[in-house]
Write a protein that holds these residues in place. Structure first.
Motif, PDB file in Angstrom:
ATOM      1  N   LEU A 316       0.533  -1.093   0.018  1.00 27.23           N
ATOM      2  CA  LEU A 316      -0.031  -0.315   0.158  1.00 27.23           C
ATOM      3  C   LEU A 316       1.055   1.115   0.019  1.00 27.23           C
ATOM      4  CD1 LEU A 316      -3.259  -1.220   2.838  1.00 27.23           C
ATOM      5  CD2 LEU A 316      -2.630  -1.067   0.121  1.00 27.23           C
ATOM      6  N   LEU A 317       0.265   1.639  -0.969  1.00 30.90           N
ATOM      7  CA  LEU A 317       2.195   3.690  -1.305  1.00 30.90           C
ATOM      8  C   LEU A 317       0.686   4.854  -0.966  1.00 30.90           C
ATOM      9  CD1 LEU A 317       3.178   1.749  -4.777  1.00 30.90           C
ATOM     10  CD2 LEU A 317       3.720   1.645  -1.753  1.00 30.90           C
ATOM     11  N   PRO A 329       2.729  -0.032   6.446  1.00 26.79           N
ATOM     12  CA  PRO A 329       2.771  -1.605   6.941  1.00 26.79           C
ATOM     13  C   PRO A 329       1.725  -1.327   7.165  1.00 26.79           C
ATOM     14  CG  PRO A 329       3.099   0.025   8.904  1.00 26.79           C
ATOM     15  CD  PRO A 329       3.342   0.994   7.074  1.00 26.79           C
ATOM     16  N   VAL A 330       1.351  -3.165   6.813  1.00 31.24           N
ATOM     17  CA  VAL A 330      -0.027  -3.780   6.780  1.00 31.24           C
ATOM     18  C   VAL A 330      -0.207  -4.962   8.073  1.00 31.24           C
ATOM     19  CG1 VAL A 330      -0.511  -2.770   3.876  1.00 31.24           C
ATOM     20  CG2 VAL A 330       0.907  -5.544   4.760  1.00 31.24           C
ATOM     21  N   THR A 331      -0.914  -4.858   8.008  1.00 25.78           N
ATOM     22  CA  THR A 331      -1.216  -7.079   8.497  1.00 25.78           C
ATOM     23  C   THR A 331      -0.836  -7.416   8.587  1.00 25.78           C
ATOM     24  OG1 THR A 331      -3.327  -6.456   8.915  1.00 25.78           O
ATOM     25  CG2 THR A 331      -2.367  -5.122  10.557  1.00 25.78           C
ATOM     26  N   ILE A 360      -3.965   3.714   8.372  1.00 23.63           N
ATOM     27  CA  ILE A 360      -2.759   3.944   7.874  1.00 23.63           C
ATOM     28  C   ILE A 360      -1.598   5.271   8.157  1.00 23.63           C
ATOM     29  CG2 ILE A 360      -4.084   6.400   6.224  1.00 23.63           C
ATOM     30  CD1 ILE A 360      -6.598   6.085   5.535  1.00 23.63           C
ATOM     31  N   SER A 361      -0.915   4.224   8.519  1.00 23.44           N
ATOM     32  CA  SER A 361       0.397   5.093   8.878  1.00 23.44           C
ATOM     33  C   SER A 361       0.952   5.313   7.564  1.00 23.44           C
ATOM     34  CB  SER A 361       0.300   3.636   9.231  1.00 23.44           C
ATOM     35  OG  SER A 361       2.001   4.133   9.962  1.00 23.44           O
TER      36      SER A 361
END
Length: 364
Positions: A316-317, A329-331, A360-361
């Protein structure tokens, strides 16, 4: 089947089930064993539906609607924390979903299916399928040819080819401007236009700058204009006065899998991590430095006006508005196909592993 230059995302996401379905039918001991998915309602199995492949997700007001194979449609009214499956009159693979109001939405998919909901996705009715689409094209162009329109007569051979090949071609995207006017596009350049909410459809064969019948993957609206994108760098803009899609100069020769209308313009994205932005209606494009090489398969606008892109490689960008993309980062990484904002600080993403919520980070 022309799929030259298209990555495996196209064959797996949109056309593979057609091929597998044909093989399955051929292996059955008797034709009577086949149940037409256009006439067979989707089976209700929530656990299977939310954990297996899903292809698209969108917002319908405060509700989220996700669609996928075998006619699965899921709804969430708590920003993706929980889901319920609804009844659907077909069991074909569904590819794209859009809502123009919190109540009015459309889904398109394989076998030329178009579904409509007038109650926020709680119930669905079939508006169109591949058989009907072929009949619409044939009746339309035969009538115009009989009236002396030479352009229609020349297109009758193309219509005959569609009829011979059968009604299996998928629609790949749908876009409505309001409750009445909308477009559907799909494989091998097929496209239709409606002005009555899908009660009737006008074929756009011969009204698209697409002489090689390339697949049209995506539709988007930006600043009152309608755009389409597809194979081999194809970019199109709708001319409402002339009722046709005209070709635009493209910054890329590879396939575009999606388009996103933003606050400032348009983003086109596709193969090998390529993404481009335009702020002048497609007259010029600037490359977005994504830092990835896997296909970009989905995009969404964030509540703050930012943009997030999703890749087939599970990344995810996020564009925070400072002119560059950050990988967040993604879970649980999976092949992502679509995403939608689920609140000020969260996203719902769908893909090969079903549906999940991501926070969203962004680095400050």
């Amino acid at each position: 089947m022309r799929i030259t230059g298209v990555a495996t995302v196209m064959t797996s996401r949109h056309l593979k089930s057609v091929i597998l379905g044909a093989a399955l039918i051929a292996s059955l001991p008797a034709a009577a064993a086949f149940r037409d998915p256009l006439e067979t309602p989707a089976q209700i199995n929530l656990q299977l539906a939310k954990s297996s492949r899903l292809t698209a997700v969108t917002a319908a007001g405060e509700r989220l609607v996700a669609v996928g194979p075998r006619g699965h449609i899921l709804l969430s009214d708590d920003r993706g924390a929980s889901w319920k499956q609804v009844e659907v009159p077909v069991s074909v693979d569904l590819v794209a979903v859009r809502f123009v109001t919190p109540r009015d939405g459309w889904v398109v998919g394989h076998d030329g299916v178009v579904l409509h909901s007038a109650d926020g996705g709680s119930t669905w009715a079939k508006q169109l399928d591949g058989q009907q689409a072929i009949r619409i094209m044939k009746d339309y162009f035969v009538q115009r040819a009989d009236m002396g329109h030479e352009d229609a007569r020349k297109l009758l051979s193309d219509v005959a080819r569609y009829e011979e090949e059968g009604p299996t071609k998928p629609f790949l995207d749908v876009l409505f401007l309001n409750e009445q006017e909308g477009f559907i596009v799909g494989a091998f350049g097929q496209a239709f236009h409606t002005r009555d909410g899908g009660k009737s459809w006008k074929p756009l064969l011969g009204r698209i700058d697409n002489p090689r019948s390339l697949h049209i993957y995506a539709l988007a609206q930006s600043r009152g204009k309608i755009y389409a994108a597809g194979e081999q760098g194809m970019l199109l803009r709708w001319d409402a006065e002339r009722e046709r899609f005209d070709a635009m100069a493209s910054p890329y020769r590879g396939s575009f899998f999606g388009l996103l209308g933003t606050e400032t313009g348009l983003v086109a994205y596709g193969l090998r991590g390529n993404a481009f932005a335009s702020h002048d209606g497609g007259a010029s494009w600037s490359e977005l430095r994504t830092g990835v090489t896997d296909a970009i398969t989905g995009a969404a606008r964030l509540p703050d006006g930012g943009v997030v892109l999703a890749t087939q490689g599970g990344k995810l960008l996020v564009d925070s508005g400072r002119g560059h993309l950050q990988e967040m980062p993604v879970t649980r990484a999976m092949a992502y196909f679509s995403l939608a904002a689920a609140g000020p600080q969260s996203l719902v993403v769908v893909g090969s592993g079903g549906v999940q919520v991501e926070s969203i980070s962004i680095q400050k």
